[in-house]
Design an enzyme around this catalytic site. Structure first.
Site, short mmCIF file in Angstrom:
data_model
loop_
_atom_site.label_atom_id
_atom_site.label_comp_id
_atom_site.label_asym_id
_atom_site.label_seq_id
_atom_site.Cartn_x
_atom_site.Cartn_y
_atom_site.Cartn_z
N GLU A 198 -5.41 4.00 1.46
CA GLU A 198 -4.25 3.10 1.42
C GLU A 198 -3.50 3.15 2.75
O GLU A 198 -2.97 2.13 3.22
CB GLU A 198 -3.30 3.48 0.27
CG GLU A 198 -3.88 3.39 -1.13
CD GLU A 198 -4.20 1.99 -1.62
OE1 GLU A 198 -3.96 1.02 -0.88
OE2 GLU A 198 -4.69 1.86 -2.75
N GLU A 227 -10.07 -1.88 -3.00
CA GLU A 227 -9.16 -2.09 -4.13
C GLU A 227 -9.93 -2.35 -5.41
O GLU A 227 -9.48 -2.00 -6.51
CB GLU A 227 -8.18 -3.24 -3.84
CG GLU A 227 -7.24 -2.98 -2.66
CD GLU A 227 -6.34 -1.76 -2.84
OE1 GLU A 227 -6.32 -1.17 -3.93
OE2 GLU A 227 -5.65 -1.40 -1.86
N TYR A 237 -3.03 -3.86 8.15
CA TYR A 237 -2.13 -5.01 8.00
C TYR A 237 -1.04 -5.01 9.06
O TYR A 237 -0.68 -6.06 9.61
CB TYR A 237 -1.50 -5.02 6.60
CG TYR A 237 -2.48 -5.32 5.50
CD1 TYR A 237 -3.29 -6.46 5.55
CD2 TYR A 237 -2.62 -4.48 4.40
CE1 TYR A 237 -4.20 -6.74 4.54
CE2 TYR A 237 -3.53 -4.76 3.39
CZ TYR A 237 -4.32 -5.89 3.46
OH TYR A 237 -5.22 -6.17 2.46
N ASP A 250 0.83 -1.21 0.00
CA ASP A 250 0.00 0.00 0.00
C ASP A 250 0.86 1.26 0.00
O ASP A 250 0.50 2.27 -0.59
CB ASP A 250 -0.95 0.00 1.20
CG ASP A 250 -2.01 -1.09 1.09
OD1 ASP A 250 -2.68 -1.14 0.05
OD2 ASP A 250 -2.15 -1.90 2.02
#
Length: 319
Positions: A101, A197, A108, A70
């Protein structure tokens, strides 16, 4: 020069809207905004502790790739697309995409931080671009396109491939875990991120359609097939999906299927002519159209943002 790249003295002011289709995409992105605090990952640890070493290995490496990728997409937006594209509506979308992003990358990173307790292993995963050859190969390909001298159209395709193809197999592998009823926080965040996405990829296709002198079909096919071969190698050799019980040949076919959907959206003939081998992916955003948004994944859509029927905002527009 392309009209969307031509110097535009009105770029500092939003109204009057000139490109209603692009503005509509921006409003869809705005309506789907979410934050990591809205995702409950507290129940994941119990499932994590029950996973096999192979399953843990696979998930950690996929998350490591995602956490880095990202940032690469954002670097391209900041260094190239946001400075090149002169129309306000697209700049609004790109600006919002950068914020989204960052949220993906934070999500994550938080997942890695939650699942992995050893600090050395955490550092290894957070620095995947340097520490993991399989991740480095994908990152290098994407970074090469940031600095490439090719025109906007070619680089637009390359980053559509990054977001549409490089992420596709990894998204599918996490949805596979959802099918098994595992890791609710991971799989819910995956739903939100894959939806985002899918929209980013659709936006690239829309921008492509606004080019008066787009790259040739041959050039587009070359970029997409290159991305497909790298992604297939990533998920069948470097980080084989058989680690989590998925079929590698089916994964190869799925990546080809996703690539065909992308090139069709761009207005060209399919390359592989394959069917979707994963029934559980039939209703997922990466299959293409942003009508995935209308399903309101987990009811995540900002209230009222898309409710206006005037000013050309419509959920019925089919790109």
């Amino acid at each position: 020069m392309e009209p969307i790249l031509a110097p535009n003295p009105n770029r500092f002011v939003i109204f009057p809207i000139q490109y209603h289709d692009i503005w509509n995409m921006y409003k869809k992105a705005e309506a789907s905004f979410w934050t990591v605090e809205e995702v409950d990952i507290s129940k994941d640890i119990n499932d994590w502790n029950k996973l096999t070493p192979d399953e843990k290995y696979f998930i950690k490496h996929v998350l490591a790739f995602f956490a880095a990728s990202d940032g690469i997409v954002n670097e391209n937006l900041a260094e190239r697309f946001c400075t090149e594209v002169q129309i306000t509506e697209a700049r609004c979308f790109y600006g919002f995409q950068m914020a989204i992003e960052n949220i993906h990358s934070e999500m994550y990173s938080l997942l890695i931080d939650t699942y992995v307790k050893d600090s050395n292993e955490k550092n290894y995963l957070f620095n995947a671009i340097e520490t993991m050859p399989c991740v480095k190969k994908k990152a290098d390909w994407a970074q090469k396109w940031i600095h490439d001298s090719a025109g906007y159209g070619e680089r637009l395709i390359a980053f559509a491939a990054v977001e549409g193809i490089f992420f596709s197999g990894s998204f599918a592998s996490i949805f596979w875990l959802k099918k098994r009823g595992l890791m609710p926080g991971l799989t819910f965040s995956n739903e939100l991120i894959s939806r985002d996405e899918g929209l980013h990829c659709d936006f690239a296709c829309l921008m492509f359609k606004h080019l008066l002198h787009p790259p040739s079909e041959e050039t587009v096919r070359s970029i997409i097939t290159d991305a497909v071969s790298i992604e297939q190698e990533f998920l069948t050799a470097a980080l084989p999906v058989k680690l989590i019980g998925m079929n590698c040949e089916m994964m190869k076919t799925y990546i080809e299927f996703v690539a065909d959907r992308l090139i069709s959206e761009l207005g060209f003939k399919k390359i592989y002519n394959v069917t979707n081998p994963f029934d559980f992916m039939e209703n997922i955003s990466l299959e293409g159209k942003t009508n995935f948004f209308e399903k309101r994944v987990g009811e995540y859509q900002k209230m009222g943002v898309m409710s206006q029927e005037d000013n050309h905002f419509s959920l019925d527009v089919d790109f």
